[in-house]
Design an enzyme around this catalytic site. Structure first.
Site, PDB file in Angstrom:
ATOM      1  CE1 TYR A 165      13.313  14.169  41.828  1.00  0.00           C
ATOM      2  CE2 TYR A 165      11.150  13.872  42.885  1.00  0.00           C
ATOM      3  CZ  TYR A 165      12.009  13.755  41.912  1.00  0.00           C
ATOM      4  OH  TYR A 165      11.756  13.258  40.648  1.00  0.00           O
ATOM      5  CG  ASP A 196       5.454  10.622  41.480  1.00  0.00           C
ATOM      6  OD1 ASP A 196       5.380  11.712  40.883  1.00  0.00           O
ATOM      7  OD2 ASP A 196       6.462  10.411  42.370  1.00  0.00           O
ATOM      8  CD  GLU A 207       9.351   7.367  37.746  1.00  0.00           C
ATOM      9  OE1 GLU A 207       8.394   7.644  38.249  1.00  0.00           O
ATOM     10  OE2 GLU A 207      10.103   6.709  38.497  1.00  0.00           O
ATOM     11  CG  ASP A 226       8.140  13.837  40.203  1.00  0.00           C
ATOM     12  OD1 ASP A 226       6.883  13.389  40.547  1.00  0.00           O
ATOM     13  OD2 ASP A 226       9.200  13.122  40.574  1.00  0.00           O
TER      14      ASP A 226
END
Length: 494
Positions: free
Chosen positions: A234, A85, A474, A82
């Site tokens: 999430y 990571d 990120e 995603d």
């Protein structure tokens, strides 16, 4: 002499004005947007999990996650990580896929030589989602990787040895949100491949109908079923009603089956059609659903869909400075601002909706009604352009927030694969804890994650190019996905 002096002074003033304009504004050409479009799609190759193809262009990446699912006797190889990571989270992956597909549906005709790459980015995800949706009856596999364990390590995906736990939703442990979003992704993608690969399109649509039925019959939030495996990463904060209406809307568009039209008409009022909502993201689909369904009213004047046009207007008007219902927040530099963490995800999704609604309005000579005033499609495009240009470098920092675009862009991206030496440069394994030296290093990332859009600056236009500051540095697939459509639109404009 005095006249000459005055003339010289005027020239100097004009020169200063010209220099100031050059310094404070950046004019992007259609070629610049085309370059950014290519890079925004290329980014997805850096997020690939599984066996990489021979035409992989980000060559610092290698194969990873080749045994995903095997301990559970299911093949879950492939898909996307995603963000920075090595976890494959189903909800954001499906949303990413839906938005990539929607980008192609609306603006694919402007993508020119990038349409093949855009379709490949979609297929990389739908191939995985098909496996996740069809491997086991009444089951949807929604995640690979233990996020809590994964986040305790800083290692490239090619080396990862953290638990590759598999998480699923079932009739007993439902997940209507993630299942309905998966249905939306498969349905939207079926439209993309309808002409280029009809049999694949049919397969996608068939799976979408089954997954949606599963989501609707066995209602519940996947956050409740899977708890700490998906939260706080999430969590489905908005619940699952918005995804059910969103999924039904995409199935209606993809299948032209009257069943879904009836579903929307019967359930819309209990699933958010009466609500004004101002955030479109992997969690909350309500503004996107309204704009998608507003096309039914604009194109066909279907009276039942007039409510979606009205609420789309309310959403759009909230974004437009000067309108009577304006309520959005913008930074001093003009960036739409919604959250301290990963704010650019809201900028790109909002920008896409502005352009899509402008297209729908423009096709029908319509306007957005903001109280007693109106807003034209051209105004929406202008507002969207400000956001796109800000991301690409027309901002107070004079910095592009897309890696690899322009002369100045983030160098310390919060991304394991990009920050740790590649497996080609450093073939020996770099362990979980040994990788942290690269997280804390002040050196630029050795592997350029071309096209990645990072979280972005704060509400004062300040940006810390710091790998530890994941809120700003990120990248994520769902930041890029809607931006693909926006860039395609502007690349076609002279």
């Amino acid at each position: 002499m005095a006249v000459a002096t005055v003339f010289s002074l005027k020239l100097q003033i004009l020169f200063i004005i010209f220099c100031c304009r050059s310094y404070f504004s950046t004019a992007f050409t259609s070629q610049d947007y085309a370059d950014a479009l290519e890079k925004s799609i290329l980014f997805f190759e850096g997020q690939r999990s599984g066996k990489l193809p021979v035409n992989q262009r980000l060559t610092w990446r290698g194969d990873s996650g080749l045994s995903d699912g095997s301990a559970y006797h299911v093949n879950l190889v492939g898909g996307y990580y995603d963000a920075g990571d090595n976890v494959k989270f189903g909800l954001p992956m499906a949303f990413t896929t839906t938005l990539l597909a929607w980008s192609v549906i609306e603006f694919g005709s402007s993508m020119q030589n990038q349409i093949t790459n855009a379709e490949a980015a979609i297929r990389w995800s739908t191939d995985y989602l098909l496996k996740a949706a069809t491997a086991t009856p009444d089951t949807l596999y929604v995640q690979v990787g233990d996020p809590n364990m994964d986040h305790r390590c800083w290692e490239r995906p090619e080396d990862m040895d953290t638990p590759r736990n598999v998480y699923k939703v079932t009739t007993q442990n439902p997940g209507s949100d993630v299942a309905a979003e998966t249905a939306a992704a498969l349905a939207a993608a079926s439209i993309v491949f309808k002409e280029s690969d009809p049999s694949y399109s049919t397969e996608l649509l068939h799976a979408a109908t089954k997954v949606f039925d599963f989501a609707d019959r066995h209602r519940g939030s996947y956050s409740d079923s899977l708890s700490s495996a998906v939260c706080p990463f999430y969590c489905s904060y908005s619940g699952y009603q918005d995804e059910l209406l969103w999924g039904a809307s995409w199935l209606h568009k993809a299948s032209l089956n009257g069943t879904y039209l009836a579903y929307i008409q019967s359930n819309g009022h209990t699933m958010g059609s009466d609500d004004d909502d101002y955030s479109f993201s992997w969690d909350d689909k309500r503004p996107g659903t309204k704009i998608l369904l507003s096309k039914e009213f604009l194109d066909k004047t279907t009276e039942e869909f007039q409510i979606y046009k009205s609420h789309s207007d309310n959403y759009i008007c909230s974004l437009m400075p000067g309108s009577s219902s304006f309520q959005a927040q913008y930074t001093p530099g003009g960036l739409f601002y919604k959250a301290t963490e990963s704010n650019l995800q809201y900028v790109t999704s909002t920008t896409f909706l502005l352009l899509t609604y402008a297209k729908y309005l423009g096709s029908n000579g319509g306007v957005a009604k903001c109280g007693g005033s109106t807003v034209t499609a051209e105004s929406l495009i202008a507002q969207a352009k400000k956001q796109v240009d800000y991301i690409l470098g027309d901002n107070p920092a004079k910095m592009s927030y897309m890696v690899g675009f322009g002369n100045k862009y983030p160098q310390h991206v919060h991304h394991r694969g990009s920050s740790v030496p590649s497996i080609h440069a450093h073939p020996n394994r770099i362990s979980c804890n040994d990788g942290f030296q690269y997280l804390y290093s002040s050196s630029p990332n050795p592997n350029v994650l071309v096209g990645a859009i990072v979280g972005g600056p704060d509400n004062r236009d300040h940006f810390a190019d710091d790998r530890n500051n994941y809120q700003q540095s990120e990248p994520a697939t769902y930041i890029n996905a809607p931006f693909v459509g926006a860039l395609a639109f502007f690349s076609a404009k002279n």
